[in-house]
Motif scaffolding. Structure first.
Motif, mmCIF file in Angstrom:
data_model
loop_
_atom_site.group_PDB
_atom_site.id
_atom_site.type_symbol
_atom_site.label_atom_id
_atom_site.label_comp_id
_atom_site.label_asym_id
_atom_site.label_seq_id
_atom_site.Cartn_x
_atom_site.Cartn_y
_atom_site.Cartn_z
ATOM 1 N N TRP A 58 -64.796 -92.796 -23.525
ATOM 2 C CA TRP A 58 -63.231 -93.684 -24.067
ATOM 3 C C TRP A 58 -62.390 -92.573 -24.157
ATOM 4 O O TRP A 58 -61.000 -93.137 -23.668
ATOM 5 N N SER A 62 -58.150 -93.342 -22.751
ATOM 6 C CA SER A 62 -57.522 -92.722 -23.806
ATOM 7 C C SER A 62 -55.734 -92.151 -23.409
ATOM 8 O O SER A 62 -55.372 -91.989 -23.661
ATOM 9 N N ARG A 72 -55.646 -97.633 -25.393
ATOM 10 C CA ARG A 72 -56.163 -96.485 -25.160
ATOM 11 C C ARG A 72 -56.397 -96.109 -26.547
ATOM 12 O O ARG A 72 -57.284 -95.798 -27.022
ATOM 13 N N GLN A 76 -59.561 -93.683 -27.581
ATOM 14 C CA GLN A 76 -59.420 -92.244 -28.625
ATOM 15 C C GLN A 76 -59.732 -92.903 -30.131
ATOM 16 O O GLN A 76 -60.438 -91.148 -30.656
#
Length: 123
Positions: A58, A62, A72, A76
């Motif tokens: 992740w 991101s 993204r 995040q």
């Protein structure tokens, strides 16, 4: 008869004991959980979480400019939620309380930035 003198050492305070334990972990190369203040909510984050494959995925997504904005943002949010653990909703409520009822995308980015700074201040 001479009185036996006592050479008992004073037990270390809780703070001193915690300092010694933290130093021992550091000397051994072990990580220590870090308390992060997020808008008045304390979140304890274990730096070892950054070695978790899903969190790393992740985090990479991101910051990948080739990903879509939606991808993204989703990445995040997922990384932030995982790092905050069960305290995520409390942090969001605290942000809302501080910002006239609003918690923006920029605020969630700030959560992640504060966690990363606390875990790795020299980075």
């Amino acid at each position: 008869m001479a009185a036996a003198s006592s050479t008992r050492r004073k037990a270390p305070s809780a703070a001193e004991q915690a300092r010694r334990e933290a130093q021992s972990r550091q000397d051994k190369g072990e990580t220590t959980p870090v308390d992060v203040d997020l808008w008045g909510v304390t979140v304890t984050v274990d730096p070892d979480m950054l070695t978790d494959a899903e969190i790393m995925e992740w985090m990479i997504i991101s910051s990948d400019e080739e990903e879509t904005d939606q991808a993204r943002l989703t990445a995040q949010m997922k990384a932030t939620k995982m790092l905050c653990g069960g305290r995520y909703r409390q942090v969001i409520r605290a942000i809302r309380a501080a910002n006239d009822g609003r918690a923006t995308i920029e605020d969630t980015a700030q959560i992640l930035a504060r966690i990363m700074e606390a875990i790795s201040p020299e980075a």
